[in-house]
Scaffold this active site. Sequence first.
Site, PDB file in Angstrom:
ATOM      1  N   LYS A  72       0.838  -1.211   0.000  1.00  0.00           N
ATOM      2  CA  LYS A  72       0.000   0.000   0.000  1.00  0.00           C
ATOM      3  C   LYS A  72       0.871   1.260   0.000  1.00  0.00           C
ATOM      4  O   LYS A  72       0.679   2.157  -0.812  1.00  0.00           O
ATOM      5  CB  LYS A  72      -0.928   0.023   1.235  1.00  0.00           C
ATOM      6  CG  LYS A  72      -1.871  -1.179   1.302  1.00  0.00           C
ATOM      7  CD  LYS A  72      -2.817  -1.086   2.490  1.00  0.00           C
ATOM      8  CE  LYS A  72      -2.142  -1.171   3.847  1.00  0.00           C
ATOM      9  NZ  LYS A  72      -1.512  -2.462   4.165  1.00  0.00           N
TER      10      LYS A  72
ATOM     11  N   ARG B 146     -10.182   1.039   7.807  1.00  0.00           N
ATOM     12  CA  ARG B 146      -9.904  -0.392   7.773  1.00  0.00           C
ATOM     13  C   ARG B 146     -10.830  -1.206   8.676  1.00  0.00           C
ATOM     14  O   ARG B 146     -10.530  -2.358   8.987  1.00  0.00           O
ATOM     15  CB  ARG B 146      -8.425  -0.706   8.006  1.00  0.00           C
ATOM     16  CG  ARG B 146      -7.878  -0.438   9.330  1.00  0.00           C
ATOM     17  CD  ARG B 146      -6.503  -1.090   9.424  1.00  0.00           C
ATOM     18  NE  ARG B 146      -5.441  -0.179   9.080  1.00  0.00           N
ATOM     19  CZ  ARG B 146      -4.172  -0.541   8.995  1.00  0.00           C
ATOM     20  NH1 ARG B 146      -3.809  -1.765   9.193  1.00  0.00           N
ATOM     21  NH2 ARG B 146      -3.256   0.338   8.711  1.00  0.00           N
TER      22      ARG B 146
ATOM     23  N   ARG C 235      11.642  -5.353   5.266  1.00  0.00           N
ATOM     24  CA  ARG C 235      11.339  -3.945   4.971  1.00  0.00           C
ATOM     25  C   ARG C 235      12.223  -2.999   5.783  1.00  0.00           C
ATOM     26  O   ARG C 235      12.513  -3.224   6.951  1.00  0.00           O
ATOM     27  CB  ARG C 235       9.874  -3.648   5.299  1.00  0.00           C
ATOM     28  CG  ARG C 235       9.571  -2.140   5.221  1.00  0.00           C
ATOM     29  CD  ARG C 235       8.116  -1.831   5.225  1.00  0.00           C
ATOM     30  NE  ARG C 235       7.421  -2.412   6.348  1.00  0.00           N
ATOM     31  CZ  ARG C 235       6.089  -2.435   6.445  1.00  0.00           C
ATOM     32  NH1 ARG C 235       5.359  -1.918   5.485  1.00  0.00           N
ATOM     33  NH2 ARG C 235       5.519  -2.972   7.487  1.00  0.00           N
TER      34      ARG C 235
ATOM     35  N   ARG D 203      10.776  -0.983  11.231  1.00  0.00           N
ATOM     36  CA  ARG D 203       9.625  -0.676  12.085  1.00  0.00           C
ATOM     37  C   ARG D 203       9.570  -1.637  13.259  1.00  0.00           C
ATOM     38  O   ARG D 203       9.872  -2.817  13.120  1.00  0.00           O
ATOM     39  CB  ARG D 203       8.331  -0.772  11.263  1.00  0.00           C
ATOM     40  CG  ARG D 203       7.927   0.530  10.671  1.00  0.00           C
ATOM     41  CD  ARG D 203       6.803   0.415   9.678  1.00  0.00           C
ATOM     42  NE  ARG D 203       5.624  -0.307  10.122  1.00  0.00           N
ATOM     43  CZ  ARG D 203       4.513  -0.414   9.395  1.00  0.00           C
ATOM     44  NH1 ARG D 203       4.444   0.175   8.204  1.00  0.00           N
ATOM     45  NH2 ARG D 203       3.479  -1.092   9.842  1.00  0.00           N
TER      46      ARG D 203
ATOM     47  N   ARG E  80      -1.165  -8.848  13.105  1.00  0.00           N
ATOM     48  CA  ARG E  80      -1.667  -7.850  12.143  1.00  0.00           C
ATOM     49  C   ARG E  80      -2.466  -8.529  11.028  1.00  0.00           C
ATOM     50  O   ARG E  80      -3.480  -8.013  10.569  1.00  0.00           O
ATOM     51  CB  ARG E  80      -0.497  -7.042  11.574  1.00  0.00           C
ATOM     52  CG  ARG E  80       0.090  -6.097  12.619  1.00  0.00           C
ATOM     53  CD  ARG E  80       1.497  -5.635  12.292  1.00  0.00           C
ATOM     54  NE  ARG E  80       1.610  -4.927  11.047  1.00  0.00           N
ATOM     55  CZ  ARG E  80       2.751  -4.727  10.402  1.00  0.00           C
ATOM     56  NH1 ARG E  80       3.893  -5.197  10.910  1.00  0.00           N
ATOM     57  NH2 ARG E  80       2.769  -4.061   9.285  1.00  0.00           N
TER      58      ARG E  80
HETATM   59  P1  AP5 Z   1       4.700  -1.598   1.961  1.00  0.00           P
HETATM   60  O1  AP5 Z   1       4.412  -0.772   0.750  1.00  0.00           O
HETATM   61  O2  AP5 Z   1       5.368  -0.943   3.105  1.00  0.00           O
HETATM   62  O3  AP5 Z   1       3.358  -2.356   2.429  1.00  0.00           O
HETATM   63  P2  AP5 Z   1       2.071  -1.812   3.206  1.00  0.00           P
HETATM   64  O4  AP5 Z   1       0.893  -2.463   2.563  1.00  0.00           O
HETATM   65  O5  AP5 Z   1       2.088  -0.337   3.298  1.00  0.00           O
HETATM   66  O6  AP5 Z   1       2.300  -2.506   4.613  1.00  0.00           O
HETATM   67  P3  AP5 Z   1       2.147  -1.927   6.087  1.00  0.00           P
HETATM   68  O7  AP5 Z   1       2.883  -2.878   6.987  1.00  0.00           O
HETATM   69  O8  AP5 Z   1       2.505  -0.483   6.164  1.00  0.00           O
HETATM   70  O9  AP5 Z   1       0.612  -2.092   6.329  1.00  0.00           O
HETATM   71  P4  AP5 Z   1      -0.099  -2.127   7.662  1.00  0.00           P
HETATM   72  O10 AP5 Z   1      -1.489  -1.970   7.204  1.00  0.00           O
HETATM   73  O11 AP5 Z   1       0.164  -3.330   8.489  1.00  0.00           O
HETATM   74  O12 AP5 Z   1       0.581  -0.940   8.532  1.00  0.00           O
HETATM   75  P5  AP5 Z   1       0.132   0.538   8.836  1.00  0.00           P
HETATM   76  O13 AP5 Z   1       1.359   1.355   8.917  1.00  0.00           O
HETATM   77  O14 AP5 Z   1      -0.960   0.968   7.970  1.00  0.00           O
HETATM   78  O15 AP5 Z   1       5.553  -2.879   1.473  1.00  0.00           O
HETATM   79  C1  AP5 Z   1       5.998  -3.854   2.380  1.00  0.00           C
HETATM   80  C2  AP5 Z   1       7.378  -4.405   1.945  1.00  0.00           C
HETATM   81  O16 AP5 Z   1       7.201  -5.143   0.730  1.00  0.00           O
HETATM   82  C3  AP5 Z   1       8.406  -3.310   1.657  1.00  0.00           C
HETATM   83  O17 AP5 Z   1       9.676  -3.727   2.085  1.00  0.00           O
HETATM   84  C4  AP5 Z   1       8.366  -3.169   0.122  1.00  0.00           C
HETATM   85  O18 AP5 Z   1       9.633  -2.769  -0.381  1.00  0.00           O
HETATM   86  C5  AP5 Z   1       7.991  -4.576  -0.320  1.00  0.00           C
HETATM   87  N1  AP5 Z   1       7.167  -4.588  -1.522  1.00  0.00           N
HETATM   88  C6  AP5 Z   1       6.152  -3.723  -1.835  1.00  0.00           C
HETATM   89  N2  AP5 Z   1       5.601  -4.058  -3.018  1.00  0.00           N
HETATM   90  C7  AP5 Z   1       6.283  -5.156  -3.469  1.00  0.00           C
HETATM   91  C8  AP5 Z   1       6.174  -5.968  -4.626  1.00  0.00           C
HETATM   92  N3  AP5 Z   1       5.253  -5.719  -5.594  1.00  0.00           N
HETATM   93  N4  AP5 Z   1       7.020  -7.007  -4.766  1.00  0.00           N
HETATM   94  C9  AP5 Z   1       7.944  -7.278  -3.797  1.00  0.00           C
HETATM   95  N5  AP5 Z   1       8.114  -6.539  -2.679  1.00  0.00           N
HETATM   96  C10 AP5 Z   1       7.276  -5.494  -2.515  1.00  0.00           C
HETATM   97  O19 AP5 Z   1      -0.473   0.387  10.328  1.00  0.00           O
HETATM   98  C11 AP5 Z   1       0.385   0.084  11.410  1.00  0.00           C
HETATM   99  C12 AP5 Z   1      -0.456  -0.016  12.687  1.00  0.00           C
HETATM  100  O20 AP5 Z   1      -1.074   1.265  12.965  1.00  0.00           O
HETATM  101  C13 AP5 Z   1      -1.611  -1.005  12.661  1.00  0.00           C
HETATM  102  O21 AP5 Z   1      -1.186  -2.325  12.985  1.00  0.00           O
HETATM  103  C14 AP5 Z   1      -2.546  -0.405  13.724  1.00  0.00           C
HETATM  104  O22 AP5 Z   1      -2.091  -0.689  15.027  1.00  0.00           O
HETATM  105  C15 AP5 Z   1      -2.388   1.098  13.496  1.00  0.00           C
HETATM  106  N6  AP5 Z   1      -3.345   1.630  12.513  1.00  0.00           N
HETATM  107  C16 AP5 Z   1      -3.063   2.239  11.322  1.00  0.00           C
HETATM  108  N7  AP5 Z   1      -4.181   2.581  10.674  1.00  0.00           N
HETATM  109  C17 AP5 Z   1      -5.219   2.191  11.456  1.00  0.00           C
HETATM  110  C18 AP5 Z   1      -6.636   2.252  11.324  1.00  0.00           C
HETATM  111  N8  AP5 Z   1      -7.229   2.805  10.243  1.00  0.00           N
HETATM  112  N9  AP5 Z   1      -7.392   1.732  12.316  1.00  0.00           N
HETATM  113  C19 AP5 Z   1      -6.846   1.196  13.424  1.00  0.00           C
HETATM  114  N10 AP5 Z   1      -5.491   1.090  13.613  1.00  0.00           N
HETATM  115  C20 AP5 Z   1      -4.688   1.585  12.638  1.00  0.00           C
HETATM  116 MG    MG Z   2       2.246   1.079   4.870  1.00  0.00          MG
END
Ligand code: AP5
Ligand code: MG
Length: 221
Positions: free
Chosen positions: A13, A88, A127, A160, A171
Amino acid sequence: MNLVLLGPPGAGKGTQATRLSETFGLQHLSSGDLLRSERAKGSPLGQRVAGYMDAGQLVPDDIIIEAILSQFQEAGRHRGFLLDGFPRTVTQGERLDPVLEGAGARVNAVLALRVPDKEIVDRITGRRICPTCGRVYHEKNQRPVRTGLCDNDQTPLIQRKDDTVDVVKQRLAAYHTQTEPLEEYYRGQGKLFEVDGTRDVETVFSELSGIVGERANRAVS
Ligand code: AP5
Ligand code: MG
């Protein structure tokens, strides 16, 4: 035009949001980046959410809704939002709709990246992120030009705190139980576009861009 990016942790994402927001002139709003920045500042919000994030649980709806909606004022400078990580849960989706309607807007398309759970652990543990600009790298798949430094601003990259095998399992469980029902919510509205996120970054971006471009044309015609 307002877009929502959905998908499990590590689906890509953030990686795709950076590219899409630059290409289509959208404001990239990442709920995870927002919460991490509040934690880095040591703010009251950051302190309230730390325990949930470190355990791989979703932050309670009321906290995240208030935090994200307060970011919307800036959108006037952009052509719309690209929401990454919010909403989400179905509750978050339902609370977003009237806010957009009040501004004469709506969610135009929801892009759901599909990556099976078994591929997620390698993506998450490899990552590295830039703590300054949030840019995302991977130690094998997406290396920076200079090892350990962000291509954008040369800041040393970090891992992270929630990118461990144990926490990612939590997660993923949260995604399946709390976010998949939101995908059904948007499917019912005819807004859900599913994209195979297992292919290389450029191929995924090309498909997403095609969908967004097509929606943008419809929005103006
Ligand atoms: P990356 O692009 O970083 O993936 P991502 O989908 O953004 O993954 P996240 O871990 O950020 O998602 P998340 O939803 O768990 O975390 P968030 O920060 O939103 O890519 C991942 C890796 O893969 C990278 O190394 C990249 O290089 C590689 N990659 C990417 N594309 C690729 C491809 N095509 N091929 C190969 N490799 C690839 O949330 C964190 C925490 O915050 C949550 O757990 C929760 O506690 C809280 N939170 C955030 N939003 C909310 C909400 N709306 N409600 C409640 N709690 C929330
Ligand atoms: Mg992300």
